[in-house]
Design a protein around this motif. Structure first.
Motif, short mmCIF file in Angstrom:
data_model
loop_
_atom_site.label_atom_id
_atom_site.label_comp_id
_atom_site.label_asym_id
_atom_site.label_seq_id
_atom_site.Cartn_x
_atom_site.Cartn_y
_atom_site.Cartn_z
N THR A 25 0.90 -1.15 0.02
CA THR A 25 0.02 0.24 -0.09
C THR A 25 0.70 1.40 -0.01
O THR A 25 0.30 2.23 -0.77
CB THR A 25 -1.13 0.11 1.13
N ALA A 26 1.87 1.32 0.73
CA ALA A 26 2.76 2.38 0.81
C ALA A 26 3.36 2.47 -0.66
O ALA A 26 3.60 3.61 -1.11
CB ALA A 26 3.75 2.24 1.63
N ALA A 27 3.85 1.55 -1.28
CA ALA A 27 4.40 1.34 -2.50
C ALA A 27 3.57 1.83 -3.66
O ALA A 27 4.05 2.68 -4.56
CB ALA A 27 4.89 0.02 -2.94
N VAL A 28 2.46 1.54 -3.69
CA VAL A 28 1.24 1.78 -4.64
C VAL A 28 1.05 3.58 -4.26
O VAL A 28 0.89 4.18 -5.10
CB VAL A 28 0.25 1.21 -4.71
N GLY A 29 0.81 3.83 -3.13
CA GLY A 29 0.64 5.20 -2.67
C GLY A 29 1.68 6.19 -3.16
O GLY A 29 1.62 7.12 -3.95
N GLY A 30 3.00 5.77 -2.95
CA GLY A 30 4.27 6.44 -3.29
C GLY A 30 4.41 6.47 -4.85
O GLY A 30 4.50 7.66 -5.61
N GLY A 31 4.01 5.41 -5.55
CA GLY A 31 4.08 5.44 -7.03
C GLY A 31 3.05 6.30 -7.69
O GLY A 31 3.58 6.96 -8.38
N LEU A 32 1.82 5.91 -7.22
CA LEU A 32 0.63 7.03 -7.68
C LEU A 32 1.06 8.30 -7.56
O LEU A 32 0.90 9.33 -8.37
CB LEU A 32 -0.44 6.51 -7.54
N GLY A 33 1.30 8.79 -6.33
CA GLY A 33 1.39 9.94 -5.73
C GLY A 33 2.65 10.74 -6.55
O GLY A 33 2.53 11.90 -6.95
N GLY A 110 9.00 4.40 -1.09
CA GLY A 110 7.93 4.22 -0.18
C GLY A 110 7.65 2.74 0.52
O GLY A 110 7.41 2.68 1.73
N ALA A 111 8.09 1.71 -0.08
CA ALA A 111 7.96 0.44 0.27
C ALA A 111 9.15 0.36 1.17
O ALA A 111 9.10 -0.34 2.25
CB ALA A 111 8.36 -0.51 -0.96
N LEU A 112 10.55 0.62 0.89
CA LEU A 112 11.67 0.69 1.31
C LEU A 112 11.30 1.42 2.82
O LEU A 112 11.59 1.05 3.99
CB LEU A 112 12.87 1.23 0.85
#
Length: 138
Positions: A25-33, A110-112
């Protein structure tokens, strides 16, 4: 602008690799944001605005997607990853490369950041049992 939708789709597709680590969720949020912030920043302020927009968008997206105790680390990772990805992507592939780089950098950062936030948590281990002494009264 006509590459925006394919770029977002590619960024979302490639950010799925972070789902295996549990930081999805943090990865998808960071990527899209990061990708959306990059596109908006390009419209407002060129390549510098794109990097700033990607950083702010990646930080916000990662923080929203992260667990409650890891939001600061995820925001830092997503923001730095998006901004760095935007700058590197712009050098390689212009505005489209900048958007792709911001999405991928935000997802990875975000994932890291979310994952590193888990490492400092003392309560993330298994269940702890309290050993109570039971006294029998005669």
């Amino acid at each position: 602008m006509r590459f925006t939708v394919p770029t977002l789709a590619l960024g979302l597709l490639l950010s799925q690799c972070a789902l295996a680590a549990g930081d999805g969720t943090a990865a998808v949020g960071g990527g899209l944001g990061g990708a959306l912030g990059n596109v908006i920043g390009q419209q407002i302020g060129g390549s510098t605005g794109a990097a700033i927009g990607a950083g702010v968008g990646g930080a916000a997206g990662s923080a929203v997607g992260a667990k409650k105790g890891n939001r600061t680390e995820a925001a830092l990772g997503g923001g730095l990853g998006s901004a760095g990805g935007s700058i590197i992507g712009h050098q390689i592939g212009g505005s489209t490369g900048s958007t792709i780089g911001a999405g991928l950098g935000g997802a990875a950062g975000g994932a890291l950041g979310n994952h590193l936030g888990d490492d400092g948590d003392n309560n993330s281990g298994g269940k702890r049992h309290k050993h109570k002494r039971h006294h029998k009264h005669d």
